[in-house]
Design a protein around this motif. Structure first.
Motif, PDB file in Angstrom:
ATOM      1  N   GLN A 126       0.824  -1.211   0.000  1.00 42.57           N
ATOM      2  CA  GLN A 126       0.000   0.000   0.000  1.00 42.57           C
ATOM      3  C   GLN A 126       0.853   1.253   0.000  1.00 42.57           C
ATOM      4  OE1 GLN A 126      -2.872   0.161   3.182  1.00 42.57           O
ATOM      5  NE2 GLN A 126      -3.180   2.355   2.961  1.00 42.57           N
ATOM      6  N   MET A 127       1.944   1.245   0.791  1.00 44.93           N
ATOM      7  CA  MET A 127       2.837   2.402   0.843  1.00 44.93           C
ATOM      8  C   MET A 127       3.475   2.678  -0.511  1.00 44.93           C
ATOM      9  SD  MET A 127       2.581   3.541   3.875  1.00 44.93           S
ATOM     10  CE  MET A 127       2.024   2.993   5.490  1.00 44.93           C
ATOM     11  N   PHE A 128       3.927   1.632  -1.164  1.00 47.92           N
ATOM     12  CA  PHE A 128       4.525   1.824  -2.486  1.00 47.92           C
ATOM     13  C   PHE A 128       3.486   2.296  -3.493  1.00 47.92           C
ATOM     14  CE2 PHE A 128       8.013  -0.734  -0.806  1.00 47.92           C
ATOM     15  CZ  PHE A 128       9.115  -0.106  -1.378  1.00 47.92           C
ATOM     16  N   GLY A 129       2.251   1.775  -3.369  1.00 50.98           N
ATOM     17  CA  GLY A 129       1.188   2.233  -4.261  1.00 50.98           C
ATOM     18  C   GLY A 129       0.826   3.682  -4.045  1.00 50.98           C
ATOM     19  N   ASP A 130       0.953   4.165  -2.803  1.00 47.32           N
ATOM     20  CA  ASP A 130       0.661   5.569  -2.488  1.00 47.32           C
ATOM     21  C   ASP A 130       1.830   6.495  -2.795  1.00 47.32           C
ATOM     22  OD1 ASP A 130      -1.799   4.766  -1.612  1.00 47.32           O
ATOM     23  OD2 ASP A 130      -1.260   4.745   0.518  1.00 47.32           O
ATOM     24  N   GLY A 131       2.960   5.937  -3.207  1.00 51.83           N
ATOM     25  CA  GLY A 131       4.124   6.770  -3.518  1.00 51.83           C
ATOM     26  C   GLY A 131       4.999   7.077  -2.327  1.00 51.83           C
ATOM     27  N   ARG A 132       4.733   6.456  -1.177  1.00 52.08           N
ATOM     28  CA  ARG A 132       5.569   6.661   0.020  1.00 52.08           C
ATOM     29  C   ARG A 132       6.618   5.556   0.070  1.00 52.08           C
ATOM     30  NH1 ARG A 132       1.109   7.274   4.649  1.00 52.08           N
ATOM     31  NH2 ARG A 132       0.033   5.747   3.342  1.00 52.08           N
ATOM     32  N   TRP A 133       7.579   5.667  -0.829  1.00 49.39           N
ATOM     33  CA  TRP A 133       8.534   4.589  -1.031  1.00 49.39           C
ATOM     34  C   TRP A 133       9.497   4.430   0.142  1.00 49.39           C
ATOM     35  CZ3 TRP A 133       9.298   7.488  -6.182  1.00 49.39           C
ATOM     36  CH2 TRP A 133       8.204   7.233  -7.021  1.00 49.39           C
ATOM     37  N   GLY A 134       9.905   5.507   0.744  1.00 50.09           N
ATOM     38  CA  GLY A 134      10.810   5.425   1.885  1.00 50.09           C
ATOM     39  C   GLY A 134      10.180   4.694   3.060  1.00 50.09           C
ATOM     40  N   LEU A 135       8.914   5.016   3.358  1.00 52.12           N
ATOM     41  CA  LEU A 135       8.214   4.361   4.459  1.00 52.12           C
ATOM     42  C   LEU A 135       7.957   2.888   4.138  1.00 52.12           C
ATOM     43  CD1 LEU A 135       6.952   4.725   7.224  1.00 52.12           C
ATOM     44  CD2 LEU A 135       4.825   5.446   6.117  1.00 52.12           C
ATOM     45  N   GLY A 136       7.604   2.603   2.882  1.00 52.57           N
ATOM     46  CA  GLY A 136       7.400   1.217   2.480  1.00 52.57           C
ATOM     47  C   GLY A 136       8.683   0.395   2.588  1.00 52.57           C
ATOM     48  N   THR A 137       9.804   1.014   2.225  1.00 56.65           N
ATOM     49  CA  THR A 137      11.094   0.335   2.355  1.00 56.65           C
ATOM     50  C   THR A 137      11.433   0.084   3.817  1.00 56.65           C
ATOM     51  OG1 THR A 137      11.845   1.445   0.336  1.00 56.65           O
ATOM     52  CG2 THR A 137      13.528   0.438   1.707  1.00 56.65           C
ATOM     53  N   ALA A 138      11.087   1.026   4.680  1.00 51.73           N
ATOM     54  CA  ALA A 138      11.315   0.839   6.118  1.00 51.73           C
ATOM     55  C   ALA A 138      10.491  -0.331   6.648  1.00 51.73           C
ATOM     56  CB  ALA A 138      10.973   2.118   6.868  1.00 51.73           C
ATOM     57  N   MET A 139       9.254  -0.477   6.165  1.00 45.58           N
ATOM     58  CA  MET A 139       8.425  -1.610   6.568  1.00 45.58           C
ATOM     59  C   MET A 139       9.076  -2.932   6.137  1.00 45.58           C
ATOM     60  SD  MET A 139       5.680  -0.551   8.197  1.00 45.58           S
ATOM     61  CE  MET A 139       4.538  -1.913   8.070  1.00 45.58           C
ATOM     62  N   ASN A 140       9.627  -2.940   4.932  1.00 40.75           N
ATOM     63  CA  ASN A 140      10.302  -4.150   4.461  1.00 40.75           C
ATOM     64  C   ASN A 140      11.556  -4.444   5.275  1.00 40.75           C
ATOM     65  OD1 ASN A 140       8.658  -5.146   2.388  1.00 40.75           O
ATOM     66  ND2 ASN A 140       9.449  -3.675   0.916  1.00 40.75           N
ATOM     67  N   LEU A 141      12.238  -3.405   5.719  1.00 37.70           N
ATOM     68  CA  LEU A 141      13.422  -3.603   6.557  1.00 37.70           C
ATOM     69  C   LEU A 141      13.030  -4.220   7.902  1.00 37.70           C
ATOM     70  CD1 LEU A 141      16.419  -3.315   7.067  1.00 37.70           C
ATOM     71  CD2 LEU A 141      16.034  -0.937   7.775  1.00 37.70           C
ATOM     72  N   VAL A 142      11.923  -3.762   8.465  1.00 36.93           N
ATOM     73  CA  VAL A 142      11.419  -4.355   9.711  1.00 36.93           C
ATOM     74  C   VAL A 142      11.126  -5.842   9.498  1.00 36.93           C
ATOM     75  CG1 VAL A 142       9.512  -4.355  11.359  1.00 36.93           C
ATOM     76  CG2 VAL A 142      10.492  -2.186  10.598  1.00 36.93           C
ATOM     77  N   LEU A 143      10.508  -6.166   8.363  1.00 33.92           N
ATOM     78  CA  LEU A 143      10.206  -7.563   8.044  1.00 33.92           C
ATOM     79  C   LEU A 143      11.488  -8.375   7.910  1.00 33.92           C
ATOM     80  CD1 LEU A 143       8.210  -9.774   7.225  1.00 33.92           C
ATOM     81  CD2 LEU A 143       8.327  -8.903   4.879  1.00 33.92           C
ATOM     82  N   PHE A 144      12.473  -7.803   7.238  1.00 31.50           N
ATOM     83  CA  PHE A 144      13.763  -8.490   7.061  1.00 31.50           C
ATOM     84  C   PHE A 144      14.418  -8.787   8.408  1.00 31.50           C
ATOM     85  CE2 PHE A 144      18.403  -7.969   6.882  1.00 31.50           C
ATOM     86  CZ  PHE A 144      18.739  -9.029   6.054  1.00 31.50           C
ATOM     87  N   LEU A 145      14.409  -7.812   9.307  1.00 32.36           N
ATOM     88  CA  LEU A 145      15.021  -8.002  10.621  1.00 32.36           C
ATOM     89  C   LEU A 145      14.270  -9.048  11.434  1.00 32.36           C
ATOM     90  CD1 LEU A 145      15.835  -4.279  11.521  1.00 32.36           C
ATOM     91  CD2 LEU A 145      17.421  -6.046  10.733  1.00 32.36           C
ATOM     92  N   LEU A 146      12.936  -9.044  11.340  1.00 32.69           N
ATOM     93  CA  LEU A 146      12.139 -10.054  12.051  1.00 32.69           C
ATOM     94  C   LEU A 146      12.468 -11.459  11.557  1.00 32.69           C
ATOM     95  CD1 LEU A 146       8.547  -8.522  12.364  1.00 32.69           C
ATOM     96  CD2 LEU A 146      10.014  -9.276  14.238  1.00 32.69           C
ATOM     97  N   ILE A 147      12.493 -11.630  10.243  1.00 29.75           N
ATOM     98  CA  ILE A 147      12.771 -12.949   9.676  1.00 29.75           C
ATOM     99  C   ILE A 147      14.176 -13.412  10.037  1.00 29.75           C
ATOM    100  CG2 ILE A 147      13.118 -14.195   7.509  1.00 29.75           C
ATOM    101  CD1 ILE A 147      10.847 -12.585   6.308  1.00 29.75           C
ATOM    102  N   THR A 148      15.139 -12.514   9.938  1.00 30.99           N
ATOM    103  CA  THR A 148      16.527 -12.870  10.242  1.00 30.99           C
ATOM    104  C   THR A 148      16.683 -13.290  11.702  1.00 30.99           C
ATOM    105  OG1 THR A 148      17.336 -11.317   8.564  1.00 30.99           O
ATOM    106  CG2 THR A 148      18.913 -12.064  10.227  1.00 30.99           C
TER     107      THR A 148
END
Length: 289
Positions: A250-272
């Protein structure tokens, strides 16, 4: 170096270059962009430090998506592994038509989740087959708005994912069980062990590698959940079934790419973190055959 020595590198380097360009480089860039205000409404990108992560923590809807992701990962991991283990034990025993049952239980794994989502959307509709069936058999008190009720929607999505993915984990457990020499079981039976004692004291410790692989794979799949939610509920009602990937989408669709990338980073850290802790724990439990 001679030609024979260089020969293996002709196979390694092309794949390595593709991996670097399509995975490693974008991953490194995402770490950088998660600390910026990168969006579709500005021509410049500013470094904002931890501002995106502060927004995530302070936004109740975003925190709800993190909680839903963790809940989904835990529920589906337990469901897939418990049912997968039970099916594997049953289908490795002396029962008839084992091949047919293996095919039936594994078949949902190969189906597209688009097909599964459309099927279960119809089945779980308030006027769908499940509620009608419950009403006909006198269990009307169990009827729910399965994909609309905020209190049950995440469990509904989890159930659908368990139904689809259990067969995959069943196969891995079966491989672990079939790799155990029969002599161990026969020796346990001679010593007077019953079926439960034989399983928990002999078979389960010897198939701990299969258990660790299954748990890690199911947790990673659970944290990466997207299409299940997208097809069944699209994150609704409201944000009740939103997960990290659906919010990032949704963030990427709204054009808030920085916030969307931060969400993905949180996911990456959780999985790791979860994968490392899980593998470390089960590595200590493994027993060589």
């Amino acid at each position: 170096m001679k030609g024979k020595q260089l020969y293996p590198y002709f196979f390694i380097y092309p794949a390595l270059i593709v991996y670097l360009v399509l995975f490693i480089c974008p991953t490194l860039f995402s770490f950088v962009y998660s600390f910026t205000d990168w969006n579709a409404y500005r021509d410049t990108i500013r470094f904002t430090g931890l501002d995106n992560f502060v927004k995530i923590v302070s936004n109740s809807d975003l925190m709800l998506s993190i909680g839903n992701t963790v809940l989904f990962a835990v529920v589906t991991s337990i469901g897939k592994n418990v049912l997968g283990m039970l099916l594997a034990v049953a289908l490795c025993s002396r029962i008839g038509m084992k091949r047919l049952f293996r095919t039936v239980f594994f078949l949902p794994t190969v189906l597209s989740f688009i097909v599964v989502g459309v099927l279960f959307t119809a089945l779980l509709h308030p006027e769908g087959f499940l509620n009608q069936f419950l009403g006909h058999v006198g269990l009307g008190w169990l009827q729910q708005e399965w994909l609309v009720d905020r209190n049950v929607v995440m469990f509904t999505v989890s159930f659908v994912d368990v139904w689809k993915g259990t067969g995959f984990h069943m196969i891995i457990f079966m491989a672990g069980l079939l790799a155990i020499p029969r002599d161990y079981g026969e020796a346990a039976q001679i010593d007077g062990a019953n079926a439960l004692q034989e399983f928990f004291r002999i078979k389960l410790p010897l198939m701990m590698q299969a258990v660790s692989v299954n748990i890690v794979l199911s947790l990673i799949a659970g944290f990466k959940v997207f299409e299940q939610v997208f097809v069944l509920t699209n994150g609704g009602p409201g944000y009740a079934s939103s997960v990290l990937n659906s919010i990032a989408f949704q963030m990427f669709g709204d054009g808030r790419w920085g916030l969307g990338t931060a969400m993905n980073l949180v996911l990456f850290l959780l999985i790791t973190a979860i994968s490392f802790l899980t593998l470390t724990y089960f590595k200590r439990k493994e027993v060589d055959i």
